[in-house]
Design a protein around this motif. Structure first.
Motif: not given
Length: 277
Positions: A200, A210, A212-214, A216, A218, A238, A240-243
């Motif tokens: 990150m 970055q 793509a977002q993996a 949600d 939240s 996190q 909104y973790p990414t791939w």
């Protein structure tokens, strides 16, 4: 608080074990002169580690935002490499640590020099202290409450010193292999979180894309809640973790956890040579 407590306990105990075993051996041999030198060496090593920790913190805080993210990435990577080496080394040597150290200490005294033992204790504290400084700084960078994390680290180190003193006095018996296996799993999970965080910060520092977002998350990782503190502080999860973050976490955590949990083979002892007439 839990990650920094485990870091302080684990790293502090490694240094305390080495120093405690050496000090206990010297006391049994009546070498109080060498024992005083060991304590002086330990004090100097602790002072150096404090200076390094303060310097790293000052350097990190004085940089512009982009350079801060880049430095945090570098520190995170170094911390992961250090903890990986330390976990694997202790997994191999924990069972025979006391015997190996006492054998080396006996050889040093037989050669007529205690300087090797003083240097051994100094380097043990210096190495573990430096690793602790880097690892804690990397953990603090992803913590929302540094003072809370600092308290956990201090408690862990104090407990480690207490255990080390108990071993020195002979009143504490510890299954080192089991202890380092359990704490090793916790540190692997913490290090996996540092891998995800390094991905990150590398993006925020402009070094990688970055991705793509993996997921949600939240609904689970809500900033400011106790659950979020544990998930983010311990596991590096996190909202909104990414791939790339997820991939980094899994690629590190799965094989390292398997290695730590896999039963260690006993090290073969050399067979003594047959006596000659």
């Amino acid at each position: 608080m839990l990650p920094t407590f485990v870091i302080g306990l684990r790293e502090g105990l490694e240094a305390a074990l080495i120093v405690g075993i050496i000090a206990s051996f010297l006391a049994q041999q009546g070498r109080r002169d060498a024992l005083r030198k060991v304590w002086i060496g330990v004090g100097i090593a602790v002072a150096i580690c404090v200076v390094v920790a303060v310097a790293l913190q000052v350097l990190s805080s004085d940089l512009p935002q982009r350079q801060q993210e880049q430095l945090e990435t570098v520190i995170g990577v170094i911390a992961v490499l250090m903890v990986s080496y330390m976990v694997l080394w202790m997994r191999r040597h924990a069972r025979d640590l006391r015997g190996d150290l006492e054998s080396a200490a006996g050889k040093a005294l037989a050669d007529g020099s205690a300087s090797a033992l003083v240097l051994m204790a100094f380097l043990a504290v210096l190495r573990e202290g430096f690793e602790t400084s880097v690892f804690l700084l990397a953990t603090f960078n992803e913590s929302s409450n540094p003072w809370y994390g600092g308290t956990g680290a201090a408690l862990g180190i104090l407990l480690a010193v207490g255990i080390g003193y108990g071993i020195y006095r002979g009143g504490v018996k510890l299954n080192l292999s089991r202890f380092f296996r359990i704490t090793g799993v916790v540190l692997v999970l913490v290090a996996a979180g540092l891998v995800a965080t390094a991905v990150m910060t590398a993006f925020e520092g402009g070094w990688i894309n970055q991705g793509a977002q993996a997921f949600d998350l939240s609904w689970l990782v809500r900033p400011g809640t106790p659950v979020a503190s544990v998930l983010t502080g311990v596991l590096g999860i996190q909202p909104y973790p990414t791939w790339p973050m997820v991939t980094g976490w899994l690629v590190y955590a799965v094989p390292m956890a398997a290695v730590v949990l896999w039963p260690a083979r006993k090290r073969a002892r050399p067979t003594p040579a047959p006596a000659t007439a």
